[in-house]
Design a protein around this motif. Structure first.
Motif, PDB file in Angstrom:
ATOM      1  N   TYR A   1       1.093  -4.310   4.289  1.00 27.15           N
ATOM      2  CA  TYR A   1       1.327  -4.565   2.872  1.00 27.15           C
ATOM      3  C   TYR A   1       2.089  -5.871   2.665  1.00 27.15           C
ATOM      4  O   TYR A   1       2.700  -6.405   3.595  1.00 27.15           O
ATOM      5  CB  TYR A   1       2.119  -3.400   2.259  1.00 27.15           C
ATOM      6  CG  TYR A   1       1.414  -2.071   2.369  1.00 27.15           C
ATOM      7  CD1 TYR A   1       0.137  -1.888   1.844  1.00 27.15           C
ATOM      8  CD2 TYR A   1       2.028  -0.992   3.012  1.00 27.15           C
ATOM      9  CE1 TYR A   1      -0.511  -0.669   1.947  1.00 27.15           C
ATOM     10  CE2 TYR A   1       1.391   0.236   3.119  1.00 27.15           C
ATOM     11  CZ  TYR A   1       0.119   0.383   2.586  1.00 27.15           C
ATOM     12  OH  TYR A   1      -0.526   1.588   2.694  1.00 27.15           O
ATOM     13  N   TYR A   2       2.053  -6.358   1.425  1.00 33.93           N
ATOM     14  CA  TYR A   2       2.813  -7.567   1.083  1.00 33.93           C
ATOM     15  C   TYR A   2       4.293  -7.214   1.031  1.00 33.93           C
ATOM     16  O   TYR A   2       4.744  -6.466   0.165  1.00 33.93           O
ATOM     17  CB  TYR A   2       2.347  -8.127  -0.262  1.00 33.93           C
ATOM     18  CG  TYR A   2       0.904  -8.572  -0.276  1.00 33.93           C
ATOM     19  CD1 TYR A   2       0.434  -9.513   0.634  1.00 33.93           C
ATOM     20  CD2 TYR A   2      -0.003  -8.053  -1.205  1.00 33.93           C
ATOM     21  CE1 TYR A   2      -0.894  -9.930   0.630  1.00 33.93           C
ATOM     22  CE2 TYR A   2      -1.335  -8.462  -1.227  1.00 33.93           C
ATOM     23  CZ  TYR A   2      -1.763  -9.393  -0.304  1.00 33.93           C
ATOM     24  OH  TYR A   2      -3.072  -9.791  -0.312  1.00 33.93           O
TER      25      TYR A   2
ATOM     26  N   MET B   1       2.879  -2.799  -5.144  1.00 37.73           N
ATOM     27  CA  MET B   1       1.836  -2.713  -4.114  1.00 37.73           C
ATOM     28  C   MET B   1       0.857  -1.602  -4.446  1.00 37.73           C
ATOM     29  O   MET B   1      -0.365  -1.762  -4.302  1.00 37.73           O
ATOM     30  CB  MET B   1       2.487  -2.461  -2.752  1.00 37.73           C
ATOM     31  CG  MET B   1       1.544  -2.642  -1.562  1.00 37.73           C
ATOM     32  SD  MET B   1       1.073  -4.374  -1.316  1.00 37.73           S
ATOM     33  CE  MET B   1      -0.713  -4.268  -1.539  1.00 37.73           C
TER      34      MET B   1
END
Length: 292
Positions: free
Chosen positions: A87-88, A96
């Motif tokens: 994930y970012y 997210m």
């Protein structure tokens, strides 16, 4: 039989590693433990199932469909939980989730909120500030919030403390109350599978060593301990991964009845763990271990 995942003669070759004629299947409503030492081919198999790399030959069917020809519709119904975070990191949990949810036509926001509450997810916290256990819970909440029928997990409990691991296993067991869902659980932490798995598939050096129900394994296999006096040349075929030291020997056998027939009560016969079965079965080539 209603097979949710079916692998047939799957092959993939690299310069220094080959996956060779892999065959196994998983029915709906069950958990399969996919085990083997590091480098055995577990992650390669999962990448092939997910069509992240191209197979050389063989067939992969998910929900009865070819995993390449029907990739989009298949992935709509698969949940993924990986060991690594994809994930970012600078986004919050809520941000997210808002990016991921539109990709799934069956996304259930109320279900996500339920899991977020149950797992204690801090929705406003940046992902980079989450513990490894909380990142895993976030991945699991995402995977379970779009009505996935097949949950694929690649080393999900690696590096987690026992409490978090226990929570994860509880969630998976409750998930199995829905007999339409299945879990494919790849791990080298076999103690987790002792508790929850229905089927076990063991791979080593790119090959399937065995694929059976867990109950069959525990019924058929046993650990044998005794003095070296009981080792005879005509008994080599009933022992797997024999280990010797100055005090005696320890080995795995796939035929408990034959051990009893040959040796009776002159040896100690114990029920194996999945770790015993994995360790002994993957060390066939090293029959005599001086370090034991």
């Amino acid at each position: 039989m209603n097979k949710i995942l079916e692998i047939t003669n799957l092959c993939k070759s690299y310069k220094d590693f080959s996956l060779k004629d892999v065959n196994f299947s998983l029915e709906r409503g069950y958990i399969m433990g996919f085990i083997g030492p590091n480098g055995a081919g577990k992650s390669t198999t999962i990448k092939l199932i997910m069509n992240l790399i191209k197979k050389d030959s063989g067939q992969i069917k998910i929900f009865g469909l070819d995993n390449r020809k029907s990739e989009i519709s298949i992935k709509e119904k698969i949940g993924f939980v990986y060991d690594e975070n994809h994930y970012y990191e600078d986004l919050t949990v809520q941000e997210m989730k808002s990016i991921i949810s539109p990709f799934y036509s069956q996304w259930d926001e109320n279900l996500f909120k339920k899991y977020a509450k149950d797992f204690g997810l801090p929705l406003k916290k940046q992902i980079k500030h989450l513990s490894k256990g909380m990142k895993m819970k976030f991945s699991l909440a995402i995977a379970l919030s779009h009505n996935a029928e097949l949950l694929i997990m690649d080393e999900p409990t690696s590096g987690l403390d026992p409490l978090i691991r226990s929570e994860l296993l509880d969630v998976l067991q409750s998930l199995m109350q829905d007999e339409k869902k299945s879990v494919f659980f790849s791990t080298h932490i076999t103690s987790d599978l002792d508790k929850i798995a229905d089927y076990i598939t063991l791979v080593n050096n790119g090959e399937v060593i065995l694929s059976k129900t867990k109950d069959e394994l525990f019924d058929e296999y046993c650990v044998v301990k005794g003095s070296k006096d009981h080792l005879k040349s005509d008994m080599d075929n009933i022992f797997i991964g024999l280990r010797e030291n100055q005090f005696g020997f320890e080995a795995l056998s796939q035929n408990k009845n034959k051990v009893i027939q040959y040796l009776g009560d002159s040896v100690i016969i114990e029920k194996p763990t999945l770790e015993d079965i994995m360790v002994f079965s993957t060390r066939r080539s090293d029959q005599h271990d001086p370090s034991y």
